[in-house]
Design an enzyme around this catalytic site. Sequence first.
Site, mmCIF file in Angstrom:
data_model
loop_
_atom_site.group_PDB
_atom_site.id
_atom_site.type_symbol
_atom_site.label_atom_id
_atom_site.label_comp_id
_atom_site.label_asym_id
_atom_site.label_seq_id
_atom_site.Cartn_x
_atom_site.Cartn_y
_atom_site.Cartn_z
ATOM 1 N N LYS A 130 -5.672 -6.850 1.197
ATOM 2 C CA LYS A 130 -5.203 -8.057 1.886
ATOM 3 C C LYS A 130 -4.975 -7.758 3.375
ATOM 4 C CE LYS A 130 -4.905 -9.500 -2.399
ATOM 5 N NZ LYS A 130 -5.891 -10.282 -3.091
HETATM 6 C C1 LIG Z 1 -5.162 -10.454 -4.663
HETATM 7 C C2 LIG Z 1 -4.886 -11.778 -5.208
HETATM 8 C C3 LIG Z 1 -3.876 -11.999 -6.150
HETATM 9 C C4 LIG Z 1 -3.118 -10.890 -6.811
HETATM 10 O O1 LIG Z 1 -2.401 -10.077 -5.933
HETATM 11 P P1 LIG Z 1 -1.670 -8.781 -6.505
HETATM 12 O O2 LIG Z 1 -0.700 -8.432 -5.420
HETATM 13 O O3 LIG Z 1 -2.729 -7.743 -6.705
HETATM 14 O O4 LIG Z 1 -0.997 -9.144 -7.769
HETATM 15 C C5 LIG Z 1 -3.618 -13.295 -6.541
HETATM 16 N N1 LIG Z 1 -4.326 -14.330 -6.059
HETATM 17 C C6 LIG Z 1 -5.323 -14.166 -5.165
HETATM 18 C C7 LIG Z 1 -6.054 -15.359 -4.637
HETATM 19 C C8 LIG Z 1 -5.646 -12.875 -4.728
HETATM 20 O O5 LIG Z 1 -6.661 -12.716 -3.881
#
Ligand SMILES: *Cc1c(COP(=O)(O)O)cnc(C)c1O
Length: 381
Positions: free
Chosen positions: A185
């Site tokens: 992210k």
């Molecule tokens: C990465 C992601 C998640 C999950 O995030 P985590 O921190 O790995 O649980 C949920 N929704 C979207 C759209 C994502 O891209």
Amino acid sequence: MASLPYLPFARPVLDEGAIAGVVEVLRSGWITTGPQVQKFEAALSDYLGRRPVRVLNSATAALEVALQLCGIGPGDEVITPSQTFFAAPNMIAKVGATPVFVDVDLFSRNLDFDAVERAITPRTKAIMPTHFAGLPVDMDRLYKIAEQHQLRVIEDAALAIGSSWRGQRIGSFGDLTVFSFHPNKNMTTIEGGALALPNEEDACEVEKLRFHGITRLPDGTRDVTFPGGKFNLPDVNARIGIGQLARLEEFNARRRELVSHYFQLLKTDPPCLLPHSGYSGDEAGHSWNLFAPLLPLERMSIDRKQFRAALDAHGIGSGISYEAAHLTTLFRRYGYCEGELPNTERIARETVTLPLFPTMRRADVERVCTAVGEVLLEAKI
Ligand SMILES: *Cc1c(COP(=O)(O)O)cnc(C)c1O
């Protein structure tokens, strides 16, 4: 060619300050949830217009906790895109509610709100939109529908920290907003997530939901009022997050710059369907977690797997965001099948995520565009 380093599709930026900070926390004697988490939550709250924020050990946990906070469970329906990561529909199913999948707009890849309105029933309790790739959904339309139908909103902003809508940051207004700090992210805590909340009472409830359902009594003992989970973020991770948040605007500006190179250079034959470039006049509101064009598969002699293997042979990584959630084994059991969500299914077939992270250089973007162009031209039919 062999001399060029492998270019992954995502890579976190961890500076010496982050490494020194982690060492400091490790030496401090307090490594799990403590003062660094409080500092991180305060910094996130400042960043999000002073709204209450609580951190958790993933966005998936934050989505689950948000659903529990809204009292959503068996018999309830939650409207969500299928064009999203599995976490959102999974957590809806996990709390016992039913995900109601709605198609997305082919260009923005965000929820089609006309379809959302058609999907509302007396059992609908919430809408759970995803801000795909960092492009906000139409927030005016979203909250107008939610108000008209008395629905809760849980925004999956896992890809959208630093995004904004008409100058207001995502998470600084609205109902509940979930962020992810996974390494792919725009900022990371290794694993981690956050939940921005409308008020302090909800924030107190989240503290219980993320930690065993524990309430502290005046006599110094603890009581448990419901079986809460164990979703707290350790201080080591929070310390990384503090440094990442301080650099987030810089990271996101760099992402936007790299994307402008992509738009300039990615001109292939046959052409790809390029992503939405951000709302006119509000381009800086797009935080660009992903740059994901759609492949012209019907004009190619190779499939997506072969295309990705060819890119890989050029030393270039790629990803898929996303498979269609409604066509997974899990959600086929809810009665979903092919043909119901045409845009989502087309995106799931054709999407490919190209490398994008702040430490890339313009030359890296050029390298990707040249390789994509060569592979597509070779495969052209
Ligand atoms: C990465 C992601 C998640 C999950 O995030 P985590 O921190 O790995 O649980 C949920 N929704 C979207 C759209 C994502 O891209």
